[in-house]
Design an enzyme around this catalytic site. Sequence first.
Site, PDB file in Angstrom:
ATOM      1  N   HIS A  91     -10.615 -12.282   2.427  1.00  0.00           N
ATOM      2  CA  HIS A  91      -9.315 -12.346   1.755  1.00  0.00           C
ATOM      3  C   HIS A  91      -8.863 -10.901   1.541  1.00  0.00           C
ATOM      4  CE1 HIS A  91      -6.390 -12.799  -1.482  1.00  0.00           C
ATOM      5  NE2 HIS A  91      -6.358 -14.105  -1.236  1.00  0.00           N
ATOM      6  N   HIS A 148     -20.758  -1.286 -10.572  1.00  0.00           N
ATOM      7  CA  HIS A 148     -21.543  -2.460 -10.193  1.00  0.00           C
ATOM      8  C   HIS A 148     -21.190  -2.909  -8.770  1.00  0.00           C
ATOM      9  CE1 HIS A 148     -23.447  -6.386 -10.390  1.00  0.00           C
ATOM     10  NE2 HIS A 148     -23.979  -6.057 -11.558  1.00  0.00           N
TER      11      HIS A 148
END
Lengths: 304, 304
Positions: A163, A79
């Site tokens: 991040h 995904h």
Amino acid sequence: MWIECVPNFSEGRRLDVMQAIAEAAASAGARVLGMEGDYDHNRSVLTLAGETATVEEAVLRAAFVAVSQIDLRRHVGTHPRMGAIDVIPFIPLEGTSMADAVQAAQRVGERLGRELGLPVYLYEHAATIPQRRNLADVRRGEFEGLAARMSSDVPDYGPSSPHPSAGAVAVGARRPLIAFNVFLNTTDIQVAQAVAKAVRNSSGGLAGVKALAMDTVSQGQVQVSLNLVDYPKTSLPRAVEMVRQEAQQYGVSVARTELVGLMPVQALLDTARYYLQQPDLTLERILEWQLMEQLDDAGRVDKP
Amino acid sequence: MWIECVPNFSEGRRLDVMQAIAEAAASAGARVLGMEGDYDHNRSVLTLAGETATVEEAVLRAAFVAVSQIDLRRHVGTHPRMGAIDVIPFIPLEGTSMADAVQAAQRVGERLGRELGLPVYLYEHAATIPQRRNLADVRRGEFEGLAARMSSDVPDYGPSSPHPSAGAVAVGARRPLIAFNVFLNTTDIQVAQAVAKAVRNSSGGLAGVKALAMDTVSQGQVQVSLNLVDYPKTSLPRAVEMVRQEAQQYGVSVARTELVGLMPVQALLDTARYYLQQPDLTLERILEWQLMEQLDDAGRVDKP
């Protein structure tokens, strides 16, 4: 003033991590309506409901766990994803408006940026620019492409660089949708790709239908993964039957289907209407539905 | 201590009479969950729920209206019948037992005999002799055959001869069932008869399925009228698909289906499981279902 929130996490294999995420959300007092993981997608879907402030706090706590436990640099799954906590949609329930959901997305987005150091892109009804309305556009390039893309695509909240382990997150407000997978009796991913292309609206298919082919190797079958974003217009059975019809030209049948997260009762009713050839069937003809309403009218609390 | 009661009346054409029956039941404080009439059957189905004593009183009031307004000597319809109020089944809901339903049938039967002068046959779980367990046996000969039959077949309550205009009534206790009609794209009643014979259990078909062919002339189609008396075992979609398959050998397709009265949510779920090829779908995956349970847990009363 209840709201629904369906955050998606890039973890569908380590059950202990998924459980810790769900428990963190529950610890804030939100109702956990479901937590389902998918091995091949390597992704899980948490369904929360409750007072808006409670749900916001629950998502934050769940995000803390996800950021500390999930490292996108080592994440493999079918995904598309760009973050440890990948997408956080808020969905209005009866008594809340889309504007309420947008405000929840803004508040949570601001906190995710400030408290967790996550770059946050607001999407769909919460989007601040038109190019961020569509989640697929926001996620284009996925985690691996974030650094290159963020130099010119400044997020709504948080730092202007990814991040390191948790990437970025899309936070938005949207109407309810149905996420649904159809498994095809073949291992030929090209069949799934051709079917997905025929069914999805962006390449000529059904209105309100998004579709992706998934190479679900662990199942021995390929998958067409569907999002029905306007199921009152394009119903679940209609989408399933178009997948079936399109696969048939390759001599491929539908092996089974799979619901991701929850679906509205409307989809259950649409399915019965369609296949039973009973277009006027309503929920008023369902005994337990009537009883719940009637018992409620009478001030009772027992439910069947 | 709630109970369900689904009395059937031999009136499906005069809407004012049907409405008067439903209003009489409501006047006793019972919850009217549905009142549906069928023109060809010339029959209507009232669905009631409430405290046992309330429902008993409601049925009595509805019976008063039926006996005063319906004359079986002038009644024509496709559905077998022997009384103005033809059959009164009590069905236990959560919190009541079959024994409670049997006692309700006995109390209502006694009052129908005494207060309305109706001969009453207790059937199914309330039957006093084995030959009266099956409703079809109790009703054999219908209204027109009552006088001849009653000389040797003394009812459980009331007079030993038919009420001149209202016949007799079967009062019983049973598990919930699904009453369901399938219309076939033909006017040939023999096709419906052959299909009904193949599908019904008594002539070799599916367990828990009763079926009758109905000459539904006003619709331009014949009908197979089904009762699924054990739908957890023989589900609604399985019965519909057997009807479809059996009709196909005559080149006849299913035009549409029709629910009589209410059906349990289990049937909706079974239908989705079957046609969506998703055998593990549960009600826990339905958003509103979860919300109702969760809201209830939280002591709230708002329902979606």
